[in-house]
Design an enzyme around this catalytic site. Structure first.
Site, PDB file in Angstrom:
ATOM      1  N   GLU A  72      35.565 -10.650   9.880  1.00  0.00           N
ATOM      2  CA  GLU A  72      35.746 -11.532   8.707  1.00  0.00           C
ATOM      3  C   GLU A  72      37.225 -11.703   8.399  1.00  0.00           C
ATOM      4  OE1 GLU A  72      33.306 -13.314   7.179  1.00  0.00           O
ATOM      5  OE2 GLU A  72      32.153 -12.479   8.831  1.00  0.00           O
ATOM      6  N   TRP A 125      38.582 -14.320  10.389  1.00  0.00           N
ATOM      7  CA  TRP A 125      38.360 -15.698   9.933  1.00  0.00           C
ATOM      8  C   TRP A 125      39.561 -16.225   9.165  1.00  0.00           C
ATOM      9  CZ3 TRP A 125      35.117 -19.752  10.473  1.00  0.00           C
ATOM     10  CH2 TRP A 125      33.943 -19.543  11.193  1.00  0.00           C
ATOM     11  N   TRP A 185      28.543 -40.675   1.426  1.00  0.00           N
ATOM     12  CA  TRP A 185      28.393 -39.732   0.326  1.00  0.00           C
ATOM     13  C   TRP A 185      27.990 -40.494  -0.931  1.00  0.00           C
ATOM     14  CZ3 TRP A 185      28.259 -35.100   2.228  1.00  0.00           C
ATOM     15  CH2 TRP A 185      29.104 -34.707   3.263  1.00  0.00           C
ATOM     16  N   ASN A 237      30.508 -14.503  -0.946  1.00  0.00           N
ATOM     17  CA  ASN A 237      30.557 -15.415   0.208  1.00  0.00           C
ATOM     18  C   ASN A 237      29.206 -16.055   0.530  1.00  0.00           C
ATOM     19  OD1 ASN A 237      31.802 -16.600   2.642  1.00  0.00           O
ATOM     20  ND2 ASN A 237      30.362 -15.238   3.679  1.00  0.00           N
ATOM     21  N   TRP A 250      32.121 -33.182   0.479  1.00  0.00           N
ATOM     22  CA  TRP A 250      32.610 -31.786   0.468  1.00  0.00           C
ATOM     23  C   TRP A 250      33.984 -31.680  -0.172  1.00  0.00           C
ATOM     24  CZ3 TRP A 250      37.148 -30.820   3.117  1.00  0.00           C
ATOM     25  CH2 TRP A 250      37.538 -31.762   4.073  1.00  0.00           C
ATOM     26  N   TRP A 291      34.730 -25.147   3.863  1.00  0.00           N
ATOM     27  CA  TRP A 291      34.011 -26.342   3.383  1.00  0.00           C
ATOM     28  C   TRP A 291      33.629 -27.237   4.568  1.00  0.00           C
ATOM     29  CZ3 TRP A 291      31.363 -27.713  -0.744  1.00  0.00           C
ATOM     30  CH2 TRP A 291      31.549 -26.974  -1.913  1.00  0.00           C
TER      31      TRP A 291
HETATM   32  C1  LIG Z   1      32.737 -23.046   0.774  1.00  0.00           C
HETATM   33  C2  LIG Z   1      33.608 -21.832   0.947  1.00  0.00           C
HETATM   34  C3  LIG Z   1      34.913 -21.826   0.466  1.00  0.00           C
HETATM   35  C4  LIG Z   1      35.733 -20.691   0.634  1.00  0.00           C
HETATM   36  N1  LIG Z   1      37.015 -20.716   0.127  1.00  0.00           N
HETATM   37  C5  LIG Z   1      37.824 -19.625   0.318  1.00  0.00           C
HETATM   38  C6  LIG Z   1      39.147 -19.618  -0.195  1.00  0.00           C
HETATM   39  O1  LIG Z   1      39.625 -20.591  -0.802  1.00  0.00           O
HETATM   40  N2  LIG Z   1      39.889 -18.486  -0.011  1.00  0.00           N
HETATM   41  C7  LIG Z   1      39.408 -17.395   0.671  1.00  0.00           C
HETATM   42  O2  LIG Z   1      40.124 -16.402   0.799  1.00  0.00           O
HETATM   43  N3  LIG Z   1      38.163 -17.406   1.188  1.00  0.00           N
HETATM   44  C8  LIG Z   1      37.357 -18.473   1.032  1.00  0.00           C
HETATM   45  N4  LIG Z   1      36.078 -18.447   1.536  1.00  0.00           N
HETATM   46  C9  LIG Z   1      35.676 -17.348   2.431  1.00  0.00           C
HETATM   47  C10 LIG Z   1      34.974 -16.158   1.782  1.00  0.00           C
HETATM   48  O3  LIG Z   1      33.926 -16.589   0.956  1.00  0.00           O
HETATM   49  C11 LIG Z   1      35.914 -15.258   0.980  1.00  0.00           C
HETATM   50  O4  LIG Z   1      37.056 -14.946   1.741  1.00  0.00           O
HETATM   51  C12 LIG Z   1      35.210 -13.953   0.606  1.00  0.00           C
HETATM   52  O5  LIG Z   1      34.038 -14.226  -0.138  1.00  0.00           O
HETATM   53  C13 LIG Z   1      36.150 -13.097  -0.205  1.00  0.00           C
HETATM   54  O6  LIG Z   1      35.505 -11.944  -0.648  1.00  0.00           O
HETATM   55  P1  LIG Z   1      35.923 -10.517  -0.099  1.00  0.00           P
HETATM   56  O7  LIG Z   1      37.391 -10.340  -0.252  1.00  0.00           O
HETATM   57  O8  LIG Z   1      35.041  -9.530  -0.748  1.00  0.00           O
HETATM   58  O9  LIG Z   1      35.601 -10.671   1.433  1.00  0.00           O
HETATM   59  P2  LIG Z   1      35.265  -9.581   2.544  1.00  0.00           P
HETATM   60  O10 LIG Z   1      33.911  -9.891   3.047  1.00  0.00           O
HETATM   61  O11 LIG Z   1      35.543  -8.219   2.086  1.00  0.00           O
HETATM   62  O12 LIG Z   1      36.267  -9.983   3.716  1.00  0.00           O
HETATM   63  C14 LIG Z   1      37.588  -9.438   3.829  1.00  0.00           C
HETATM   64  C15 LIG Z   1      38.606 -10.549   3.872  1.00  0.00           C
HETATM   65  O13 LIG Z   1      38.421 -11.378   5.014  1.00  0.00           O
HETATM   66  C16 LIG Z   1      38.734 -12.732   4.687  1.00  0.00           C
HETATM   67  N5  LIG Z   1      37.540 -13.548   4.874  1.00  0.00           N
HETATM   68  C17 LIG Z   1      36.243 -13.154   4.790  1.00  0.00           C
HETATM   69  N6  LIG Z   1      35.418 -14.185   5.070  1.00  0.00           N
HETATM   70  C18 LIG Z   1      36.213 -15.244   5.322  1.00  0.00           C
HETATM   71  C19 LIG Z   1      35.954 -16.592   5.672  1.00  0.00           C
HETATM   72  N7  LIG Z   1      34.708 -17.068   5.847  1.00  0.00           N
HETATM   73  N8  LIG Z   1      37.012 -17.422   5.850  1.00  0.00           N
HETATM   74  C20 LIG Z   1      38.287 -16.988   5.697  1.00  0.00           C
HETATM   75  N9  LIG Z   1      38.582 -15.709   5.379  1.00  0.00           N
HETATM   76  C21 LIG Z   1      37.563 -14.850   5.193  1.00  0.00           C
HETATM   77  C22 LIG Z   1      39.175 -12.745   3.236  1.00  0.00           C
HETATM   78  O14 LIG Z   1      40.587 -12.677   3.179  1.00  0.00           O
HETATM   79  C23 LIG Z   1      38.527 -11.487   2.680  1.00  0.00           C
HETATM   80  O15 LIG Z   1      39.200 -10.946   1.572  1.00  0.00           O
HETATM   81  C24 LIG Z   1      35.234 -19.570   1.345  1.00  0.00           C
HETATM   82  C25 LIG Z   1      33.920 -19.593   1.819  1.00  0.00           C
HETATM   83  C26 LIG Z   1      33.107 -20.699   1.620  1.00  0.00           C
HETATM   84  C27 LIG Z   1      31.708 -20.686   2.170  1.00  0.00           C
END
Ligand SMILES: Cc1cc2nc3c(=O)[nH]c(=O)nc-3n(C[C@H](O)[C@H](O)[C@H](O)COP(=O)(O)OP(=O)(O)OC[C@H]3O[C@@H](n4cnc5c(N)ncnc54)[C@H](O)[C@@H]3O)c2cc1C
Length: 464
Positions: A270, A273, A301, A339, A357, A380
């Site tokens: 993650e 990502w 849309w 997430n 979106w 997105w």
């Molecule tokens: C529609 C949508 C919009 C999102 N917008 C953002 C955003 O603006 N900023 C953002 O940081 N994340 C975004 N995310 C990704 C993800 O939802 C969040 O990073 C995550 O929920 C953060 O929670 P956490 O720190 O507990 O993540 P954890 O699950 O603990 O993951 C650890 C770290 O990995 C990174 N990470 C995890 N999943 C993703 C992912 N899918 N994409 C990119 N990085 C990821 C983050 O930096 C996160 O803090 C988005 C997801 C969706 C579906």
């Protein structure tokens, strides 16, 4: 050590540890750490409201941390390249140090600064906000990756990252400090209404807050793969705003997680990502506004008054779908959303409501404390189906099925108080179960009708 001051230009790297720009500056002379509030660089994307709240507190924390080391934070406002050029001339600085940032406007600002600075001032850029420098992970034929899985595999070849560096022990101050704005004059915090009460309860912006989150997560990291999809639990790290603002380096997170032991590959994936998203935006700087897939260039849309009312219901968490509404309310109240629920809410907007979106991306940009140009756009486009690597549009998430599968009863109860009296079994779809409280809205569209409409639109797009 020279007495010529070294400027450190801080942006989304608001930390002292594992901060190569600060370390290099501190090793070379007295340091002037500066943050420039820049709402003016051309094509700049202005920070959203939730991010401004975070920024205020993160800057205050950074200033405290710097003062503990004999330094302080200088605040200036304006077009970053011009402000820094002026500051360098005013202070007789020998160099400006900064971490590289990859938002298109920051890349422009870095170029503009390099051009503006006199030859006597070096502009030294450093890496440090990603596991590997964006643009450095390439295929065998030297091409950047477009798809996550091979990117992640290739990133693995660069891992483990080098060990994180500790904060400088002492940061020398210049003979005299340049003028600084007052943080409170920047108006970053909400006033009327003050919508940030839930933010204060949930978050501690700053490096110490980031380390505390990391420490707490270390104890649960081994269970991440099982618990991360259950929104009622604190199963994920909640490090995203800290990582976004650079209060902790991803390299520090990587090594701490590895040290915690157990099965951490899902979590590290993650984190990957985040690097992946930045690599995509490096290839496509307009990714937050331009769909990658040609099928979405003229996508029909929904527009007009009815779509606007639906968008507003989605934003307010009043769609009649409890899991969607819980997520949207969590977002509004705390600046963050789980997430799994982000995916459900994004799918609902783009497929059930057929709303562009980019409307959702903009709403998240304004309301998320972790709003990140690259991660937001990439996710997105992934959910909508328009991205370089994306879920297919026809994969329409069933909000009710998702809600039951991921055991969201406790989560819904927490964020949708109107449903407090509804039994667990009925809470995912109180309308269907015939026990919808009057205060809770009816579904704004039935699931089956929404699904059929989305599939019909897709068929017309594909059929030309
Ligand atoms: C529609 C949508 C919009 C999102 N917008 C953002 C955003 O603006 N900023 C953002 O940081 N994340 C975004 N995310 C990704 C993800 O939802 C969040 O990073 C995550 O929920 C953060 O929670 P956490 O720190 O507990 O993540 P954890 O699950 O603990 O993951 C650890 C770290 O990995 C990174 N990470 C995890 N999943 C993703 C992912 N899918 N994409 C990119 N990085 C990821 C983050 O930096 C996160 O803090 C988005 C997801 C969706 C579906």
């Amino acid at each position: 050590m020279s007495v010529t001051p070294q400027i450190v230009w801080l942006r989304r790297d608001l930390r002292l540890a594992d901060q190569p720009a600060l370390a290099e500056a501190a090793a070379n002379g007295p340091v002037i750490p500066v943050y420039v509030l820049d709402d003016e660089t051309p094509r700049q994307r202005r920070m959203g409201g939730a991010s401004r709240w975070w920024l205020h507190h993160s800057l205050a924390a950074l200033d405290r941390d710097l003062r503990a080391k004999g330094s302080r934070l200088i605040l200036r406002r304006g077009v970053a390249a011009q402000v820094l050029d002026r500051l360098a001339r005013e202070t007789g600085a020998g160099a400006i140090h900064a971490l590289r940032h990859y938002e298109p406007w920051w890349r422009n600002a870095e170029r503009a600064l390099k051009e503006a600075l006199p030859e006597s001032v070096a502009f030294q850029r450093h890496d440090g906000n990603y596991l590997a420098p964006p643009g450095s992970v390439l295929s065998g034929s030297g091409q950047p990756y477009r798809i996550y899985t091979p990117f992640w595999r290739a990133l693995g070849q660069h891992m483990p990252p080098p060990l994180p560096q500790p904060a400088p022990v002492h940061i020398a101050a210049p003979a005299s400090w340049p003028d600084s704005d007052e943080l409170n004059d920047w108006g970053l915090l909400p006033t009327h209404p003050d919508w940030a009460g839930g933010f204060r309860a949930e978050w501690t912006p700053g490096e110490a807050g980031a380390l505390e989150r990391l420490g707490a997560f270390g104890l649960r990291a081994a269970d991440y793969a099982v618990r991360r999809n259950l929104p009622a639990l604190e199963g994920t790290s909640r490090l995203s705003p800290h990582l976004h603002f650079g209060e902790i380096s991803p390299v520090t997170v990587w090594h701490a997680t590895m040290a915690a032991g157990g099965s951490v590959s899902t979590f590290l994936g993650e984190l990957g990502w985040r690097d992946y998203a930045q690599n995509i935006v490096l290839q496509r700087p307009d990714y937050a506004s331009q769909p990658a897939s040609a099928a979405f260039a003229q996508f029909p849309w929904r527009n007009g008054a009815e779509a606007a009312a639906d968008l507003s219901a989605w934003q307010q968490g009043r769609t009649g779908y409890p899991i969607v509404d819980a997520g949207m309310r969590q977002l509004w109240a705390s600046g963050w959303m789980h997430n799994r629920v982000r995916m459900i809410a994004a799918s609902f907007l783009t497929k059930h409501l057929l709303i562009d979106w980019r409307e959702g991306e903009r709403w998240f940009w304004d309301t998320l404390v972790d709003a990140d140009h690259a991660s937001n756009a990439t996710n997105w486009q992934w959910v909508a189906g328009s991205g370089v690597d994306a879920n297919m549009f026809v994969r329409i998430m069933t909000p009710l099925g998702q809600s039951e599968k991921f055991d969201a009863a406790g989560y819904i109860r927490q964020w949708v108080p109107e449903l407090a009296g509804v039994a667990d079994a009925a809470i995912h779809d109180p309308e269907e179960a015939g026990c919808r409280p009057a205060a809770y809205p009816r579904k704004i569209i039935a699931h089956r009708a929404a699904r059929e409409r989305a599939l019909a639109v897709w068929a017309s797009v594909k059929g030309g």
